[in-house]
Scaffold this active site. Structure first.
Site, PDB file in Angstrom:
ATOM      1  N   GLN A  90      11.909   6.897   5.039  1.00 52.11           N
ATOM      2  CA  GLN A  90      10.833   6.908   6.090  1.00 52.11           C
ATOM      3  C   GLN A  90      10.953   6.003   7.160  1.00 52.11           C
ATOM      4  OE1 GLN A  90       6.871   6.542   3.573  1.00 52.11           O
ATOM      5  NE2 GLN A  90       8.332   5.444   2.405  1.00 52.11           N
ATOM      6  N   ASN A  91      12.108   5.345   7.248  1.00 51.00           N
ATOM      7  CA  ASN A  91      12.291   4.382   8.437  1.00 51.00           C
ATOM      8  C   ASN A  91      12.950   5.259   9.394  1.00 51.00           C
ATOM      9  OD1 ASN A  91      11.673   2.504   6.499  1.00 51.00           O
ATOM     10  ND2 ASN A  91      13.740   2.016   5.826  1.00 51.00           N
ATOM     11  N   ASP A 149      14.622   3.473  12.044  1.00 49.90           N
ATOM     12  CA  ASP A 149      15.639   2.721  12.638  1.00 49.90           C
ATOM     13  C   ASP A 149      17.030   2.924  12.813  1.00 49.90           C
ATOM     14  OD1 ASP A 149      14.929   0.405   9.562  1.00 49.90           O
ATOM     15  OD2 ASP A 149      16.562   1.909  10.182  1.00 49.90           O
ATOM     16  N   HIS A 187      10.622  10.685   8.861  1.00 44.33           N
ATOM     17  CA  HIS A 187       9.677  10.373  10.148  1.00 44.33           C
ATOM     18  C   HIS A 187      10.437  10.222  11.438  1.00 44.33           C
ATOM     19  CE1 HIS A 187       6.895   8.774   6.660  1.00 44.33           C
ATOM     20  NE2 HIS A 187       6.729  10.026   6.866  1.00 44.33           N
ATOM     21  N   CYS A 233      10.368  14.666  31.560  1.00 44.39           N
ATOM     22  CA  CYS A 233      11.226  15.865  31.147  1.00 44.39           C
ATOM     23  C   CYS A 233      11.997  16.363  32.300  1.00 44.39           C
ATOM     24  CB  CYS A 233      10.640  16.695  30.326  1.00 44.39           C
ATOM     25  SG  CYS A 233      11.687  18.126  29.833  1.00 44.39           S
ATOM     26  N   CYS A 246      10.677  20.308  32.471  1.00 50.78           N
ATOM     27  CA  CYS A 246       9.429  20.877  32.751  1.00 50.78           C
ATOM     28  C   CYS A 246       8.452  19.796  33.320  1.00 50.78           C
ATOM     29  CB  CYS A 246       8.717  21.211  31.474  1.00 50.78           C
ATOM     30  SG  CYS A 246       8.311  20.014  30.084  1.00 50.78           S
ATOM     31  N   GLY A 272      11.362  -0.035  -1.296  1.00 48.50           N
ATOM     32  CA  GLY A 272      10.722  -0.822  -0.106  1.00 48.50           C
ATOM     33  C   GLY A 272       9.629  -0.122   0.608  1.00 48.50           C
ATOM     34  N   ASN A 287      10.627  -3.166  -5.436  1.00 46.33           N
ATOM     35  CA  ASN A 287       9.701  -3.209  -4.280  1.00 46.33           C
ATOM     36  C   ASN A 287       9.293  -4.854  -4.441  1.00 46.33           C
ATOM     37  OD1 ASN A 287       8.499  -1.962  -1.858  1.00 46.33           O
ATOM     38  ND2 ASN A 287       6.662  -2.695  -2.797  1.00 46.33           N
TER      39      ASN A 287
HETATM   40  C1  BV8 Z   1       0.455  14.367   7.801  1.00 49.27           C
HETATM   41  C2  BV8 Z   1       7.085   7.159  12.311  1.00 49.27           C
HETATM   42  C3  BV8 Z   1      -0.858  16.530   8.154  1.00 49.27           C
HETATM   43  C4  BV8 Z   1       6.314   6.837  13.424  1.00 49.27           C
HETATM   44  C5  BV8 Z   1       5.259   7.431  10.390  1.00 49.27           C
HETATM   45  C6  BV8 Z   1      -6.284  11.372   8.790  1.00 49.27           C
HETATM   46  C7  BV8 Z   1      -5.867  12.298   9.795  1.00 49.27           C
HETATM   47  C8  BV8 Z   1      -4.713  12.712   9.799  1.00 49.27           C
HETATM   48  C9  BV8 Z   1      -3.473  12.365   8.859  1.00 49.27           C
HETATM   49  C10 BV8 Z   1      -4.224  11.570   7.782  1.00 49.27           C
HETATM   50  C11 BV8 Z   1      -5.349  11.293   7.903  1.00 49.27           C
HETATM   51  N1  BV8 Z   1      -5.489  10.472   6.521  1.00 49.27           N
HETATM   52  C12 BV8 Z   1      -4.306  10.504   5.858  1.00 49.27           C
HETATM   53  C13 BV8 Z   1      -3.504  11.252   6.582  1.00 49.27           C
HETATM   54  C14 BV8 Z   1      -2.096  11.685   6.341  1.00 49.27           C
HETATM   55  C15 BV8 Z   1      -1.450  10.634   6.960  1.00 49.27           C
HETATM   56  C16 BV8 Z   1      -0.927   9.498   6.190  1.00 49.27           C
HETATM   57  O1  BV8 Z   1      -0.646   9.362   4.975  1.00 49.27           O
HETATM   58  N2  BV8 Z   1      -1.743   8.332   6.275  1.00 49.27           N
HETATM   59  C17 BV8 Z   1      -2.065   7.174   5.687  1.00 49.27           C
HETATM   60  C18 BV8 Z   1      -2.020   5.761   6.731  1.00 49.27           C
HETATM   61  C19 BV8 Z   1      -3.178   7.273   4.558  1.00 49.27           C
HETATM   62  N3  BV8 Z   1      -0.023  11.204   6.989  1.00 49.27           N
HETATM   63  C20 BV8 Z   1       0.243  12.173   8.090  1.00 49.27           C
HETATM   64  O2  BV8 Z   1      -0.290  12.061   9.129  1.00 49.27           O
HETATM   65  C21 BV8 Z   1       1.807  12.728   7.978  1.00 49.27           C
HETATM   66  N4  BV8 Z   1       1.366  14.031   8.738  1.00 49.27           N
HETATM   67  O3  BV8 Z   1      -0.059  14.521   6.972  1.00 49.27           O
HETATM   68  O4  BV8 Z   1       0.341  16.113   8.568  1.00 49.27           O
HETATM   69  C22 BV8 Z   1      -0.793  17.835   8.614  1.00 49.27           C
HETATM   70  C23 BV8 Z   1      -0.269  18.998   7.835  1.00 49.27           C
HETATM   71  C24 BV8 Z   1      -0.221  19.997   8.339  1.00 49.27           C
HETATM   72  C25 BV8 Z   1      -0.508  20.355   9.908  1.00 49.27           C
HETATM   73  C26 BV8 Z   1      -0.800  19.419  10.554  1.00 49.27           C
HETATM   74  C27 BV8 Z   1      -0.707  17.964  10.160  1.00 49.27           C
HETATM   75  C28 BV8 Z   1       2.710  11.940   8.867  1.00 49.27           C
HETATM   76  C29 BV8 Z   1       3.065  10.370   8.688  1.00 49.27           C
HETATM   77  C30 BV8 Z   1       4.242   9.946   9.347  1.00 49.27           C
HETATM   78  C31 BV8 Z   1       3.705   8.908  10.194  1.00 49.27           C
HETATM   79  N5  BV8 Z   1       4.757   8.198  10.737  1.00 49.27           N
HETATM   80  N6  BV8 Z   1       6.458   6.550  10.985  1.00 49.27           N
HETATM   81  C32 BV8 Z   1       6.656   5.137  13.845  1.00 49.27           C
HETATM   82  O5  BV8 Z   1       7.522   4.632  12.976  1.00 49.27           O
HETATM   83  O6  BV8 Z   1       6.130   4.809  14.806  1.00 49.27           O
HETATM   84  S1  BV8 Z   1       4.753   6.483   8.960  1.00 49.27           S
HETATM   85  C33 BV8 Z   1       5.388   4.800   9.108  1.00 49.27           C
HETATM   86  O7  BV8 Z   1       4.512   4.203   8.119  1.00 49.27           O
HETATM   87  C34 BV8 Z   1       6.791   4.346   8.530  1.00 49.27           C
HETATM   88  O8  BV8 Z   1       7.763   5.560   8.848  1.00 49.27           O
HETATM   89  C35 BV8 Z   1       6.243   4.557   6.922  1.00 49.27           C
HETATM   90  O9  BV8 Z   1       6.507   5.648   6.299  1.00 49.27           O
HETATM   91  C36 BV8 Z   1       5.112   4.029   6.982  1.00 49.27           C
HETATM   92  C37 BV8 Z   1       4.941   2.747   6.387  1.00 49.27           C
HETATM   93  O10 BV8 Z   1       5.305   2.898   5.026  1.00 49.27           O
HETATM   94  P1  BV8 Z   1       6.278   1.938   4.356  1.00 49.27           P
HETATM   95  O11 BV8 Z   1       7.574   2.520   4.759  1.00 49.27           O
HETATM   96  O12 BV8 Z   1       6.063   2.070   2.882  1.00 49.27           O
HETATM   97  O13 BV8 Z   1       6.278   0.673   5.031  1.00 49.27           O
HETATM   98  P2  BV8 Z   1       5.068  -0.504   4.478  1.00 49.27           P
HETATM   99  O14 BV8 Z   1       4.868  -1.683   5.478  1.00 49.27           O
HETATM  100  O15 BV8 Z   1       3.760  -0.015   4.061  1.00 49.27           O
HETATM  101  O16 BV8 Z   1       5.480  -1.251   3.128  1.00 49.27           O
HETATM  102  C38 BV8 Z   1       6.549  -1.847   3.030  1.00 49.27           C
HETATM  103  C39 BV8 Z   1       7.018  -2.290   1.532  1.00 49.27           C
HETATM  104  O17 BV8 Z   1       7.895  -2.839   1.201  1.00 49.27           O
HETATM  105  C40 BV8 Z   1       5.568  -2.948   1.047  1.00 49.27           C
HETATM  106  O18 BV8 Z   1       5.155  -2.493  -0.249  1.00 49.27           O
HETATM  107  C41 BV8 Z   1       6.662  -4.539   0.713  1.00 49.27           C
HETATM  108  O19 BV8 Z   1       6.031  -5.129  -0.411  1.00 49.27           O
HETATM  109  C42 BV8 Z   1       7.900  -3.992   0.497  1.00 49.27           C
HETATM  110  N7  BV8 Z   1       8.818  -5.080   1.037  1.00 49.27           N
HETATM  111  C43 BV8 Z   1       8.665  -5.863   2.010  1.00 49.27           C
HETATM  112  N8  BV8 Z   1       9.955  -6.358   2.122  1.00 49.27           N
HETATM  113  C44 BV8 Z   1      10.843  -5.998   1.110  1.00 49.27           C
HETATM  114  C45 BV8 Z   1       9.990  -5.276   0.516  1.00 49.27           C
HETATM  115  N9  BV8 Z   1      10.600  -4.628  -0.593  1.00 49.27           N
HETATM  116  C46 BV8 Z   1      11.739  -4.785  -1.125  1.00 49.27           C
HETATM  117  N10 BV8 Z   1      12.408  -5.733  -0.418  1.00 49.27           N
HETATM  118  C47 BV8 Z   1      12.192  -6.407   0.611  1.00 49.27           C
HETATM  119  N11 BV8 Z   1      12.824  -7.319   1.473  1.00 49.27           N
END
Ligand code: BV8
Length: 229
Positions: A85-86, A88, A103, A131, A134, A171, A197
Site C-alpha cells: 500500500q506504500n 515510497d 496505491h 503537462c 495538453c 505494518g 504489526n
Molecule cells: C476506492 C495513496 C472506490 C495516496 C492511499 C468515502 C468516499 C470515497 C471512498 C471511501 C469513502 N469511505 C470509504 C471509502 C473507501 C476508501 C477507504 O477505504 N477509506 C478509508 C479511510 C475508510 N478507499 C478508497 O477511496 C480507495 N478507492 O474505494 O474507490 C471507487 C470504486 C469504484 C469507482 C470509483 C471509486 C482508494 C484508497 C487508496 C487511498 N490512497 N495512498 C497517498 O499516499 O498520498 S491510502 C494510504 O493510507 C496509504 O497508501 C495506506 O494504504 C493508507 C494508510 O494505511 P496503512 O498503510 O495501514 O497505514 P496506517 O498509518 O493506517 O497504519 C500503520 C500501521 O502500522 C498501524 O497499525 C501501526 O500500528 C503499524 N506500525 C507502525 N509502525 C510499525 C508498525 N507495524 C510494524 N512495525 C512498525 N515499525
C-alpha cells in the site's frame, strides 16, 4: 505466499505512517483531506507542496531491515507476491522484484486530465507543474481516496490472494479498502493468515497468528527461522 505491507513497514525508515500526526506545517492537515482529487482541484498548490514535502522524506529514506527481509523471503519461498500500500518505492530499493504498488508511487507523475504517466521532460515548471502535451495540471502517480485501484494491479492481487497458502499482513492498520479486503479473501480461500504489526487491527481477531512488534525486528527473525528449515 502473499505479503501485504502498509506504512508501518516504512516507519523505521523515517517515513511517517498515515496514522502518525503529520509534522511541521502539515500538522493541521489530515492526509485523507489532502489525498483526494477534490482537494487537488480545490487547492492544487497546497496538495502539490504536500507531495513535494513527502517526496523529500522518501528520497532521504533508506530501506530498513524489514524491507530487506521481505526481499530475502523471495529467495526462500517457492512463490511470493508482494502487495504494498506504500507509495515510497522502498521495497524495490531493498531488492524486491515487481511489488504490486496498490496505491501507486509518489515519485511518479501523471497528467491530471489525460491520466497518462509523464517523464520529467514532459512537465512545464509550476506549482503544480503542467503537462507539456495538453497544459493540464500534473498530479502525483498515486491512487487518491475515491479513486479506483489500477485494474491490472487489482486483478493480479486478487488472483494471488485467492491462490496463496500463506498471507502475511505487515505494518498496516487494515482500514483502507479495497486493500484491507485482501486478507479476508485469502482467509475465505483457506490460506493461513498472519499479522505482524505493533498494534491490534480489525484483522487481528480473525488472523491465525498475530506477531506484535516492529517489522524491522520481527521480519529478519522470521527469515532467520525459515532459513534453518
Ligand atoms: C476506492 C495513496 C472506490 C495516496 C492511499 C468515502 C468516499 C470515497 C471512498 C471511501 C469513502 N469511505 C470509504 C471509502 C473507501 C476508501 C477507504 O477505504 N477509506 C478509508 C479511510 C475508510 N478507499 C478508497 O477511496 C480507495 N478507492 O474505494 O474507490 C471507487 C470504486 C469504484 C469507482 C470509483 C471509486 C482508494 C484508497 C487508496 C487511498 N490512497 N495512498 C497517498 O499516499 O498520498 S491510502 C494510504 O493510507 C496509504 O497508501 C495506506 O494504504 C493508507 C494508510 O494505511 P496503512 O498503510 O495501514 O497505514 P496506517 O498509518 O493506517 O497504519 C500503520 C500501521 O502500522 C498501524 O497499525 C501501526 O500500528 C503499524 N506500525 C507502525 N509502525 C510499525 C508498525 N507495524 C510494524 N512495525 C512498525 N515499525
Amino acid at each position: 505466499m502473499v505479503v501485504l505491507t502498509g506504512s508501518g513497514v516504512s516507519a523505521e525508515s523515517g517515513v511517517p505512517t498515515f496514522r502518525d500526526a503529520q509534522s511541521g506545517i502539515w500538522e493541521r492537515f489530515r492526509p485523507e483531506d489532502l489525498a483526494t482529487p477534490q482537494a487537488f482541484r480545490r487547492d492544487p498548490k497546497t496538495v502539490w507542496e504536500w507531495y513535494e514535502w513527502r517526496r523529500t522524506l522518501v528520497r532521504e529514506a533508506k530501506p530498513n531491515p524489514g524491507h530487506t527481509a521481505i526481499a530475502q523471503l523471495e529467495q526462500i519461498v517457492p512463490r511470493l507476491t508482494l502487495i504494498t500500500q506504500n507509495v515510497d518505492g522502498l521495497h524495490q530499493r531493498a531488492g524486491s522484484h515487481a511489488p504490486l504498488e496498490f496505491h501507486g508511487n509518489i515519485l511518479g507523475n501523471r497528467c491530471f486530465a489525460e491520466h497518462r504517466r509523464l517523464t520529467d521532460d514532459e512537465l512545464s515548471p509550476g506549482t503544480p507543474p503542467s503537462c507539456t502535451h495538453c497544459g493540464s495540471m500534473v498530479r502525483p502517480d498515486v491512487v487518491w481516496f475515491g479513486e479506483e485501484i489500477d485494474k491490472t494491479i487489482l486483478d493480479a492481487a486478487l488472483n494471488a490472494c485467492a491462490k496463496c497458502d500463506f498471507f502475511l499482513s505487515v505494518g498496516t492498520s487494515a482500514q483502507v479498502q479495497p486493500a484491507a479486503g485482501l486478507a479476508e479473501l485469502a482467509l475465505s480461500c483457506d490460506a493461513v493468515v498472519a499479522e505482524l504489526n505493533t498494534d491490534d487491527t480489525p484483522l487481528s481477531p480473525v488472523a491465525h497468528f498475530c506477531l506484535r512488534g516492529p517489522s524491522g525486528v520481527l521480519l529478519p527473525n522470521l527469515v532467520l527461522e525459515l532459513k534453518k528449515d
